[in-house]
Design a protein around this motif. Structure first.
Motif, PDB file in Angstrom:
ATOM      1  N   HIS A   1      30.264  37.725  61.422  1.00 50.08           N
ATOM      2  CA  HIS A   1      29.118  38.531  61.835  1.00 50.08           C
ATOM      3  C   HIS A   1      28.294  38.906  60.610  1.00 50.08           C
ATOM      4  O   HIS A   1      28.786  38.816  59.474  1.00 50.08           O
ATOM      5  CB  HIS A   1      29.582  39.786  62.596  1.00 50.08           C
ATOM      6  CG  HIS A   1      30.467  40.685  61.792  1.00 50.08           C
ATOM      7  ND1 HIS A   1      30.033  41.458  60.764  1.00 50.08           N
ATOM      8  CD2 HIS A   1      31.807  40.906  61.884  1.00 50.08           C
ATOM      9  CE1 HIS A   1      31.032  42.125  60.240  1.00 50.08           C
ATOM     10  NE2 HIS A   1      32.125  41.803  60.903  1.00 50.08           N
ATOM     11  N   PRO A   2      27.024  39.302  60.829  1.00 52.99           N
ATOM     12  CA  PRO A   2      26.163  39.593  59.677  1.00 52.99           C
ATOM     13  C   PRO A   2      26.800  40.670  58.791  1.00 52.99           C
ATOM     14  O   PRO A   2      27.423  41.610  59.277  1.00 52.99           O
ATOM     15  CB  PRO A   2      24.868  40.110  60.315  1.00 52.99           C
ATOM     16  CG  PRO A   2      24.887  39.566  61.702  1.00 52.99           C
ATOM     17  CD  PRO A   2      26.324  39.475  62.103  1.00 52.99           C
ATOM     18  N   GLY A   3      26.651  40.493  57.476  1.00 55.68           N
ATOM     19  CA  GLY A   3      27.169  41.503  56.558  1.00 55.68           C
ATOM     20  C   GLY A   3      28.600  41.253  56.127  1.00 55.68           C
ATOM     21  O   GLY A   3      29.131  41.976  55.295  1.00 55.68           O
ATOM     22  N   ILE A   4      29.200  40.190  56.647  1.00 56.73           N
ATOM     23  CA  ILE A   4      30.601  39.969  56.308  1.00 56.73           C
ATOM     24  C   ILE A   4      30.752  39.552  54.828  1.00 56.73           C
ATOM     25  O   ILE A   4      31.702  39.933  54.156  1.00 56.73           O
ATOM     26  CB  ILE A   4      31.251  38.939  57.269  1.00 56.73           C
ATOM     27  CG1 ILE A   4      32.771  38.912  57.066  1.00 56.73           C
ATOM     28  CG2 ILE A   4      30.659  37.541  57.077  1.00 56.73           C
ATOM     29  CD1 ILE A   4      33.453  40.184  57.452  1.00 56.73           C
TER      30      ILE A   4
ATOM     31  N   PHE B   1      32.322  40.729  48.964  1.00 58.70           N
ATOM     32  CA  PHE B   1      31.934  40.691  47.553  1.00 58.70           C
ATOM     33  C   PHE B   1      31.564  42.049  46.958  1.00 58.70           C
ATOM     34  O   PHE B   1      31.638  42.228  45.747  1.00 58.70           O
ATOM     35  CB  PHE B   1      30.809  39.669  47.350  1.00 58.70           C
ATOM     36  CG  PHE B   1      31.252  38.273  47.703  1.00 58.70           C
ATOM     37  CD1 PHE B   1      32.313  37.693  47.003  1.00 58.70           C
ATOM     38  CD2 PHE B   1      30.665  37.548  48.729  1.00 58.70           C
ATOM     39  CE1 PHE B   1      32.759  36.414  47.327  1.00 58.70           C
ATOM     40  CE2 PHE B   1      31.109  36.274  49.059  1.00 58.70           C
ATOM     41  CZ  PHE B   1      32.159  35.706  48.362  1.00 58.70           C
ATOM     42  N   ALA B   2      31.200  43.009  47.793  1.00 58.14           N
ATOM     43  CA  ALA B   2      30.840  44.320  47.242  1.00 58.14           C
ATOM     44  C   ALA B   2      32.011  44.954  46.488  1.00 58.14           C
ATOM     45  O   ALA B   2      31.840  45.427  45.360  1.00 58.14           O
ATOM     46  CB  ALA B   2      30.333  45.238  48.349  1.00 58.14           C
ATOM     47  N   PRO B   3      33.229  44.959  47.071  1.00 61.70           N
ATOM     48  CA  PRO B   3      34.332  45.576  46.309  1.00 61.70           C
ATOM     49  C   PRO B   3      34.623  44.844  44.996  1.00 61.70           C
ATOM     50  O   PRO B   3      35.025  45.465  44.014  1.00 61.70           O
ATOM     51  CB  PRO B   3      35.526  45.498  47.256  1.00 61.70           C
ATOM     52  CG  PRO B   3      35.125  44.718  48.438  1.00 61.70           C
ATOM     53  CD  PRO B   3      33.644  44.551  48.427  1.00 61.70           C
ATOM     54  N   LEU B   4      34.393  43.509  44.969  1.00 64.48           N
ATOM     55  CA  LEU B   4      34.618  42.758  43.723  1.00 64.48           C
ATOM     56  C   LEU B   4      33.552  43.126  42.688  1.00 64.48           C
ATOM     57  O   LEU B   4      33.853  43.298  41.503  1.00 64.48           O
ATOM     58  CB  LEU B   4      34.594  41.252  43.999  1.00 64.48           C
ATOM     59  CG  LEU B   4      35.669  40.748  44.977  1.00 64.48           C
ATOM     60  CD1 LEU B   4      35.567  39.228  45.148  1.00 64.48           C
ATOM     61  CD2 LEU B   4      37.068  41.117  44.487  1.00 64.48           C
ATOM     62  N   ALA B   5      32.318  43.271  43.132  1.00 62.73           N
ATOM     63  CA  ALA B   5      31.238  43.623  42.211  1.00 62.73           C
ATOM     64  C   ALA B   5      31.487  44.995  41.606  1.00 62.73           C
ATOM     65  O   ALA B   5      31.280  45.212  40.411  1.00 62.73           O
ATOM     66  CB  ALA B   5      29.889  43.596  42.945  1.00 62.73           C
ATOM     67  N   ARG B   6      31.969  45.917  42.458  1.00 61.62           N
ATOM     68  CA  ARG B   6      32.249  47.270  41.952  1.00 61.62           C
ATOM     69  C   ARG B   6      33.259  47.251  40.817  1.00 61.62           C
ATOM     70  O   ARG B   6      33.249  48.102  39.944  1.00 61.62           O
ATOM     71  CB  ARG B   6      32.773  48.160  43.088  1.00 61.62           C
ATOM     72  CG  ARG B   6      31.676  48.799  43.928  1.00 61.62           C
ATOM     73  CD  ARG B   6      32.194  49.986  44.731  1.00 61.62           C
ATOM     74  NE  ARG B   6      33.268  49.621  45.659  1.00 61.62           N
ATOM     75  CZ  ARG B   6      33.061  49.183  46.919  1.00 61.62           C
ATOM     76  NH1 ARG B   6      31.834  49.040  47.374  1.00 61.62           N
ATOM     77  NH2 ARG B   6      34.079  48.892  47.692  1.00 61.62           N
ATOM     78  N   GLU B   7      34.152  46.251  40.830  1.00 64.35           N
ATOM     79  CA  GLU B   7      35.153  46.174  39.754  1.00 64.35           C
ATOM     80  C   GLU B   7      34.773  45.129  38.705  1.00 64.35           C
ATOM     81  O   GLU B   7      35.621  44.657  37.947  1.00 64.35           O
ATOM     82  CB  GLU B   7      36.538  45.880  40.350  1.00 64.35           C
ATOM     83  CG  GLU B   7      36.885  46.853  41.468  1.00 64.35           C
ATOM     84  CD  GLU B   7      38.223  47.558  41.271  1.00 64.35           C
ATOM     85  OE1 GLU B   7      38.886  47.323  40.246  1.00 64.35           O
ATOM     86  OE2 GLU B   7      38.579  48.360  42.149  1.00 64.35           O
ATOM     87  N   ASN B   8      33.495  44.791  38.671  1.00 64.67           N
ATOM     88  CA  ASN B   8      32.953  43.901  37.636  1.00 64.67           C
ATOM     89  C   ASN B   8      33.567  42.509  37.616  1.00 64.67           C
ATOM     90  O   ASN B   8      33.686  41.890  36.566  1.00 64.67           O
ATOM     91  CB  ASN B   8      33.117  44.526  36.246  1.00 64.67           C
ATOM     92  CG  ASN B   8      32.245  45.740  36.109  1.00 64.67           C
ATOM     93  OD1 ASN B   8      31.069  45.715  36.461  1.00 64.67           O
ATOM     94  ND2 ASN B   8      32.831  46.827  35.625  1.00 64.67           N
TER      95      ASN B   8
ATOM     96  N   GLU C   1      42.065  45.073  55.974  1.00 69.75           N
ATOM     97  CA  GLU C   1      41.734  45.560  57.316  1.00 69.75           C
ATOM     98  C   GLU C   1      40.232  45.689  57.493  1.00 69.75           C
ATOM     99  O   GLU C   1      39.670  45.311  58.514  1.00 69.75           O
ATOM    100  CB  GLU C   1      42.390  46.925  57.561  1.00 69.75           C
ATOM    101  CG  GLU C   1      43.763  46.794  58.210  1.00 69.75           C
ATOM    102  CD  GLU C   1      44.289  48.148  58.607  1.00 69.75           C
ATOM    103  OE1 GLU C   1      43.601  48.853  59.378  1.00 69.75           O
ATOM    104  OE2 GLU C   1      45.371  48.516  58.103  1.00 69.75           O
ATOM    105  N   HIS C   2      39.593  46.243  56.482  1.00 75.03           N
ATOM    106  CA  HIS C   2      38.146  46.446  56.554  1.00 75.03           C
ATOM    107  C   HIS C   2      37.414  45.113  56.738  1.00 75.03           C
ATOM    108  O   HIS C   2      36.489  45.002  57.553  1.00 75.03           O
ATOM    109  CB  HIS C   2      37.677  47.157  55.284  1.00 75.03           C
ATOM    110  CG  HIS C   2      36.204  47.359  55.224  1.00 75.03           C
ATOM    111  ND1 HIS C   2      35.518  48.123  56.142  1.00 75.03           N
ATOM    112  CD2 HIS C   2      35.261  46.876  54.363  1.00 75.03           C
ATOM    113  CE1 HIS C   2      34.242  48.112  55.851  1.00 75.03           C
ATOM    114  NE2 HIS C   2      34.055  47.362  54.783  1.00 75.03           N
ATOM    115  N   ILE C   3      37.832  44.107  55.955  1.00 77.53           N
ATOM    116  CA  ILE C   3      37.178  42.800  56.063  1.00 77.53           C
ATOM    117  C   ILE C   3      37.635  42.095  57.346  1.00 77.53           C
ATOM    118  O   ILE C   3      36.865  41.425  58.016  1.00 77.53           O
ATOM    119  CB  ILE C   3      37.494  41.911  54.824  1.00 77.53           C
ATOM    120  CG1 ILE C   3      37.065  42.612  53.529  1.00 77.53           C
ATOM    121  CG2 ILE C   3      36.839  40.547  54.953  1.00 77.53           C
ATOM    122  CD1 ILE C   3      37.517  41.911  52.269  1.00 77.53           C
TER     123      ILE C   3
END
Lengths: 417, 417
Positions: A284-287, A292-299, A338-340
């Motif tokens: 679904h959109p935004g998946i 990748f957002a959590p990976l970006a947050r940890e550089n 779970e979130h993903i």
């Protein structure tokens, strides 16, 4: 000094000034350029091993050392070399003096240990050259607004040299190193690899970031921005004073200067990649963002990304990350499972990314096709593909690295005669 | 920081900062002073061995190296130590930053490799201390009017420390070294040698110039001129923060501060002397000049001089020169033989100069007599005698050095209980 004498910045890396004998050799190389009528400014690195020793001292005292103190400690390595080379030049009868970053000055921001150059006032250096004295500049360093020494990060002497060349509008910036130029691919794998006589900045950036370790990436970016013509040369060749008509190394220049634009200029590979596959994610959109957002947050720097359509509103996502980040990535994604909402995660660090690079791709078709065909003929399975305007990259099993690079080198007509 | 906090300059020599463990120890010693409520500025030498290595590089490239380049090369040793000590202090929770000579600035003349300090602007250092940050100054260096780094000659960090103490009107300048103070004589010869708790500048100058190697002579001269109270301490003792009432080292101060003026404060010896005797010179006015003028022209430092009256208008002249100059002196005088008109020249480098030193001599009589009597009782023949206001020196055969020094140490009541 004739009018319009070519003005050259010559930069020598750590292995080129590793001991007194090599420093004497560097002095001879500089003398040849001076005798050929050039205005010369020299930039030097620390003698090889010195920077590591000084960094080791800092880390032993405190792994979280103050970067201001780190800078004033490690910058001494280049200061020593600049003084020694000035003495070696004087010994050959060439007038010379050393310049520390703060004496010029080279002004930087205050991001100590990885500072960026803000401005260079090269008027004293130009005056020095025009009075017949060769300035030897300690590379890798400058001074911030508070008068504290700042360093430019590892390999920063390349950046010093290019920035000086830009500031004094030099004809060329010559980077002397332990190889004699930039090659079409790694000569350790392909014996028939050829030295590239001219390469565009954009190509060099792609080659550097995927494996070639000749020039610091930042120095190439700066050269591109400031249109500084960079030449890579070996300091161990007994090369004649390289004149414009027969340059012995590799020129890194703007695309316009390159007459013959090959389809493919070089082939790079990187064994520092790992592949992650996440299976059966709800499509679904935004998946993608949720992955990748959590990976970006940890550089974590995610490189190749492929999403394949699956069945039942499920999809698979494949991407690569630096091998050193793999364990961390697995931990982060497991936490977000779970979130993903994915069913399974697979990881494989036994892969290699192989890239073919060339500005000629823009006007030639079929480059990617040649790559896939060549690999298919060797039964090499392509796991991931990514492309840019001047690059096609594939991910294959690591065991194929030599076979694939050699086959592609031949297929694109890069083999030396 | 309380009002009127004592302001202390602490200087640590090369053996005190020889490795990272010792630098950590120095940080602890500094921290104690800070916690005792002092305003502290620290001055450091290069880690032992570093300066010699850098000097060796210069000499290998060119024995007649450019002293400007030499200075910018060797000054890096102290810059490294100052940064490392700042990190070590920060690690102990003491705010600190390093200062190179040019950052302060310490202005020098342009006599590179042996420059003299012209002026120090210590306002930034005082501001630094008063903001609760301990400045760690790279010793041995400053910057000349042209913005080039200049060094103060070997041992120059002592001079840096004393000059900084004078400039910031410090309560005291503490010199931490590998001995715990100044002794009545060499403890390797006399087991009962005592630490001197207070010694006058003039005495220290005599002791230093005849053999004690604790403080650079120039730093003592400067301390005397600027009336800086200097304390010599061991950096290897786990000494408590030395407070005024129980100082563990030796104070070097003005004569007025010394309550008990001993007849003799210390006994020094020097094996670096050679004796020259010129026999049967025509005894006419100006003959001394004909001997010593050619030596002065070649920078030979003549020390003790005795002229004995002979017969037939002939005289003998005996004097001492540094042992390392003896061959040169013989060559010079042989060249001048006819001009001077001497019959014979004898040389003897198997001698020792022994000196008893004390400002108390001015008011006590009989010091010289005690010396001669003590030596005579041991049948030690005195070859040359010279005296000054606070010193009596004799030249004797080198084999008597231990016997003579021990006997004199006892005779003047210097033996520890």
């Amino acid at each position: 000094m004739p009018l319009n004498a070519p003005r050259i910045v010559m930069k020598f890396g750590g292995t080129s000034v590793a001991d007194l004998d090599r420093i004497r050799n560097v002095a001879k190389t500089v003398k040849k350029q001076v005798e050929a009528g050039c205005e010369v400014t020299v930039v030097v690195s620390a003698m090889s091993g010195v920077t590591n020793q000084l960094v080791g001292y800092c880390e032993s005292l405190n792994p979280l050392f103050d970067p201001c103190e780190y800078d004033s400690i490690v910058a001494t390595g280049e200061q020593v070399t600049s003084g020694l080379l000035a003495i070696a030049l004087q010994t050959l009868g060439v007038k010379s003096r050393s310049w520390a970053g703060w004496q010029i000055p080279i002004l930087t921001d205050d991001a100590h240990s990885k500072a960026r150059i803000k401005s260079i006032d090269s008027s004293k250096l130009i005056e020095c050259m025009q009075s017949g004295v060769v300035p030897v500049v300690a590379g890798f360093q400058g001074v911030d607004d508070n008068g504290r020494v700042a360093t430019l990060g590892r390999g920063g002497s390349d950046t010093s040299a290019v920035a000086l060349a830009a500031s004094m509008q030099a004809t060329r910036c010559d980077i002397y190193t332990d190889v004699d130029g930039i090659y079409t691919t790694d000569p350790r794998i392909v014996k028939k690899a050829k030295r590239i006589s001219a390469i565009a900045y954009e190509e060099m950036l792609e080659l550097a970031s995927v494996g070639a370790k000749v020039l610091q990436t930042r120095s190439v970016e700066l050269a591109m921005k400031e249109q500084v013509r960079v030449q890579v040369l070996s300091s161990f060749d007994d090369n004649p004073a390289p004149m414009e008509n027969s340059l012995p190394g590799s020129l890194v220049v703007s695309e316009d200067e390159i007459m013959e634009k090959e389809q493919v200029t070089g082939i790079a590979y990187s064994l520092n990649e790992a592949k992650v596959v996440i299976k059966d994610i709800p499509d679904h959109p935004g998946i993608a963002a949720s992955v990748f957002a959590p990976l970006a947050r940890e550089n974590v720097n995610v490189d190749m990304i492929v999403q394949s359509s699956g069945s039942n509103q499920k999809t698979d996502m494949t991407f690569t990350v630096p091998k050193t980040d793999l364990l961390n990535v697995q931990k982060i994604l497991e936490r977000e499972r779970e979130h993903i909402g994915f069913a399974e995660m697979l990881a494989d660090d036994d892969v290699v990314k192989i890239s073919v690079i060339g500005i000629g791709m823009r006007s030639h078709t079929g480059v990617a096709n040649t790559m896939f065909k060549t690999l298919a003929e060797r039964s090499i399975n392509v796991q991931v593909i990514s492309t840019s305007e001047i690059k096609v990259s594939v991910l294959v099993a690591a065991e194929y690295v030599e076979l694939a690079v050699r086959a592609l080198h031949t297929a694109y007509g890069l083999d030396a005669q």
